[in-house]
Write a protein that holds these residues in place. Structure first.
Motif, short mmCIF file in Angstrom:
data_model
loop_
_atom_site.label_atom_id
_atom_site.label_comp_id
_atom_site.label_asym_id
_atom_site.label_seq_id
_atom_site.Cartn_x
_atom_site.Cartn_y
_atom_site.Cartn_z
N ASP A 268 0.81 -1.22 0.00
CA ASP A 268 0.00 0.00 0.00
C ASP A 268 0.84 1.26 0.00
OD1 ASP A 268 1.03 0.06 2.53
OD2 ASP A 268 -0.89 -0.03 3.58
N GLN A 269 2.16 1.14 0.07
CA GLN A 269 3.12 2.23 -0.01
C GLN A 269 3.02 3.21 1.16
OE1 GLN A 269 2.25 3.55 -4.21
NE2 GLN A 269 4.45 3.22 -4.44
N ARG A 270 2.43 2.77 2.25
CA ARG A 270 2.34 3.68 3.39
C ARG A 270 2.49 2.98 4.74
NH1 ARG A 270 -2.76 7.01 3.40
NH2 ARG A 270 -2.12 7.44 5.56
N THR A 271 2.40 1.64 4.75
CA THR A 271 2.48 0.90 6.00
C THR A 271 3.88 0.34 6.18
OG1 THR A 271 0.15 0.31 5.88
CG2 THR A 271 1.52 -0.95 7.40
N LEU A 272 4.52 0.73 7.26
CA LEU A 272 5.89 0.32 7.54
C LEU A 272 5.90 -0.89 8.48
CD1 LEU A 272 8.98 1.12 7.38
CD2 LEU A 272 8.60 2.36 9.53
N THR A 273 6.49 -1.98 8.02
CA THR A 273 6.69 -3.12 8.91
C THR A 273 7.93 -2.85 9.76
OG1 THR A 273 8.00 -4.30 7.25
CG2 THR A 273 5.64 -4.74 7.30
N ARG A 274 7.92 -3.34 11.02
CA ARG A 274 8.99 -2.97 11.95
C ARG A 274 9.51 -4.17 12.72
NH1 ARG A 274 6.84 1.94 15.48
NH2 ARG A 274 5.22 0.38 15.93
N TYR A 275 10.71 -3.98 13.27
CA TYR A 275 11.39 -5.00 14.05
C TYR A 275 11.84 -4.38 15.36
CZ TYR A 275 14.62 -8.88 15.06
OH TYR A 275 15.25 -9.95 15.64
N GLY A 276 11.69 -5.10 16.46
CA GLY A 276 12.15 -4.63 17.76
C GLY A 276 13.47 -5.28 18.14
N PHE A 277 14.43 -4.46 18.56
CA PHE A 277 15.77 -4.96 18.83
C PHE A 277 16.28 -4.38 20.14
CE2 PHE A 277 20.42 -4.41 18.46
CZ PHE A 277 20.80 -5.74 18.31
N GLY A 278 17.01 -5.18 20.89
CA GLY A 278 17.63 -4.71 22.12
C GLY A 278 19.02 -5.29 22.27
N GLN A 279 19.92 -4.53 22.86
CA GLN A 279 21.30 -5.00 23.03
C GLN A 279 21.88 -4.42 24.32
OE1 GLN A 279 23.89 -4.55 19.63
NE2 GLN A 279 25.73 -4.50 20.89
N GLN A 280 22.57 -5.28 25.05
CA GLN A 280 23.30 -4.85 26.25
C GLN A 280 24.73 -5.33 26.10
OE1 GLN A 280 20.10 -6.52 26.74
NE2 GLN A 280 19.34 -4.42 26.57
N ASP A 281 25.67 -4.38 26.14
CA ASP A 281 27.09 -4.68 25.99
C ASP A 281 27.85 -4.17 27.21
OD1 ASP A 281 26.68 -5.73 23.53
OD2 ASP A 281 27.74 -4.19 22.41
N SER A 282 28.93 -4.84 27.49
CA SER A 282 29.85 -4.38 28.52
C SER A 282 31.24 -4.89 28.17
CB SER A 282 29.43 -4.89 29.90
OG SER A 282 30.34 -4.48 30.89
N SER A 283 32.23 -4.03 28.32
CA SER A 283 33.59 -4.46 28.02
C SER A 283 34.58 -3.79 28.97
CB SER A 283 33.98 -4.15 26.56
OG SER A 283 34.20 -2.78 26.39
N ASP A 284 35.66 -4.52 29.25
CA ASP A 284 36.77 -4.00 30.05
C ASP A 284 38.05 -4.28 29.27
OD1 ASP A 284 35.62 -3.25 32.88
OD2 ASP A 284 34.69 -5.16 32.33
N THR A 285 38.87 -3.27 29.12
CA THR A 285 40.10 -3.39 28.34
C THR A 285 41.28 -2.83 29.12
OG1 THR A 285 38.84 -3.08 26.28
CG2 THR A 285 41.22 -2.84 26.16
#
Length: 494
Positions: free
Chosen positions: A353-370
């Motif tokens: 229909d050129q107006r309806t956007l399909t979407r995806y839900g994403f989550g990320q948790q990162d942690s680093s020690d250098t």
């Protein structure tokens, strides 16, 4: 069906590249013409106050021009006598550009594409000679700054200069990309007083206060000097519901007990509050749509799942001791910690229909020690008419990296009459892993200068041990590797 360009998905832990001659290729897919909405907030000075001017002579720069660089050879070498392509962005240039990020500061650097996805308040995307240097090609004061996709970025107001080395540089720095690397050089305490305070404002409700105070400590006969750099920003962006807030503080102190010893301790803490980059379809932006034009400020996510919160902190020191006019030793040490909490709903495609956007839900948790350490021995050993500088070094880095991801289908959105549904369904865990990496590098370099000729050669060997615990898959893997790299370059100085 018109497709939306998704936000970049993170890599799975740390990727290892030891050989500077390794070839890598990146493919950018664009099914249709598309445009990324800009979140550029060009600041306008409201009331700058500078009590004294900071000298830049010690950094090898004068205004917009750099005359020498320590990044390319780890010795103070004139740029004109350094075989290789090096670009330097000085503090004067960053100030004149009013650069709000490292990416903006690199906009005019040849061979560099610093904003391939448009302005992104989350990260500094950097490509050098076609190779992505975002993850493994950014260094801070000669030590690795971004150990993989942790989403680290650095406040440019605390930078004295940015050196861009083009071409393989693994002989001195270890794993990297063939395109080159970026070395961020932070501000250090000055021997003369410097006081700078600035208030600035810009579009989208942008307000920023920053200050830089430096100088000798009274009553110490010049043995102690300090510097305090700080910044606070509160801002929206061109895209609705997308902030660009930051708090940054960088204290440092230098101790010179005598003419032959110098130690500088540097610390930073930075907290960012922003959101994921939003993309819009070609229909309604680049090309005409039967429903009209889509506003570039349109928010295509969800308020409840729309944040990118990053906290990063570091502490370390730089030490130098001169035995005599011939030999000196240097050591750089730094500990970095990064935390990232990211949630986003983004578009994946437009329906028929050129107006309806399909979407995806994403989550990320990162942690680093250098933990990074670089030990260097430098000797100036003339051989008759030949001026010779030798360098030997041993560096070590330990990286502990943790990552988890969630993802799943989200509700659709009408691009022309958007109705946000609120809290999305809980998304399942799609990836979770821990990774430990240890790398040791032994390197040597010889610089010869005879008249107008300058010859530089170097060799390095790396040892790597890496282990990955894929928690979701209940599997463990390990890798032990090694590689030897070398380089040689000849320059003629007229």
């Amino acid at each position: 069906m018109n497709m939306i360009a998704p936000t970049r998905r993170p890599g799975r832990g740390l990727k290892t590249t030891l050989l500077s001659s390794a070839l890598m290729a990146g493919v950018a897919t664009s099914a249709i013409a598309q445009t990324a909405t800009s979140t550029d907030n060009s600041a306008v000075r409201l009331s700058p106050v500078t009590v004294t001017s900071q000298t830049d002579a010690g950094s090898g720069t004068r205004g917009f021009v750099a005359t020498e660089s320590q990044s390319a050879t780890k010795t103070k070498t004139p740029l004109i006598a350094t075989p290789g392509a090096i670009s330097v962005v000085t503090v004067k240039q960053m100030d004149q550009q009013q650069a709000q990020s490292v990416s903006q500061a690199l906009r005019y650097t040849s061979g560099v594409v610093s904003e391939p996805y448009g302005t992104d308040s989350r990260l500094d995307w950097i490509r050098i000679r076609g190779f992505d240097a975002t993850e493994f090609g950014v260094f801070l004061d000669g030590l690795r700054f971004t150990p993989g996709y942790t989403g680290a970025t650095y406040e440019p107001y605390d930078l004295e200069r940015i050196d861009v080395l083009k071409g393989p540089s693994s002989v001195l720095y270890g794993q990297g990309t063939p395109g080159g690397l970026v070395n961020l050089v932070s501000k250090e305490p000055t021997a003369t007083p410097h006081r700078e305070f600035e208030l600035s404002g810009g579009s989208y409700g942008r307000y920023q206060a920053q200050g830089d105070v430096s100088g000798p400590v009274e009553g110490t006969d010049g043995k102690w000097s300090y510097r305090l750099v700080g910044l606070v920003r509160k801002s929206d962006t061109q895209v609705d519901s997308t902030p660009d807030d930051r708090v940054f503080f960088a204290p440092s102190v230098t101790y010179r007990p005598n003419a032959n010893d110098k130690i500088t301790v540097l610390a930073t803490i930075q907290h960012d509050n922003t959101a994921g980059l939003q993309f819009l379809p070609a229909d309604g932006t680049v090309v005409a749509s039967p429903y009209g034009r889509i506003s570039t400020k349109l928010f295509t996510g969800e308020e409840s799942d729309n944040y990118y919160k990053r906290t990063q902190a570091s502490i370390g020191y730089e030490y130098e001791h001169r035995f005599d006019d011939t030999w000196s030793v240097q050591q750089s040490v730094r500990y970095n910690h990064f935390d990232l909490d990211w949630a986003q709903v983004y578009g994946t495609g437009v329906k028929a229909d050129q107006r309806t956007l399909t979407r995806y839900g994403f989550g990320q948790q990162d942690s680093s020690d250098t933990v990074s350490v670089d030990n260097r021995v430098i000797g100036h050993l003339p051989i008759g008419p030949v001026d010779q500088t030798v360098l030997g070094g041993l560096d070590y880095s330990h990286v502990s990296y943790r990552e988890s991801e969630t993802g799943g289908t989200a509700t659709s959105l009408d691009l022309y009459t958007p109705v946000y549904s609120g809290v999305q369904a809980t998304h399942p865990l799609i990836y979770e892993a821990n990774q430990e990496s240890d790398q040791i590098g032994l390197y040597g370099q010889d610089q010869l200068r005879w008249g107008s000729w300058a010859l530089t050669g170097g060799v390095r060997h790396d040892w790597l041990n890496e282990s990955t615990n894929n928690i979701l898959a209940s599997s463990d893997s390990s890798q032990t590797d090694g590689a030897t790299t070398g380089h040689v370059g000849l320059a003629y100085v007229s």
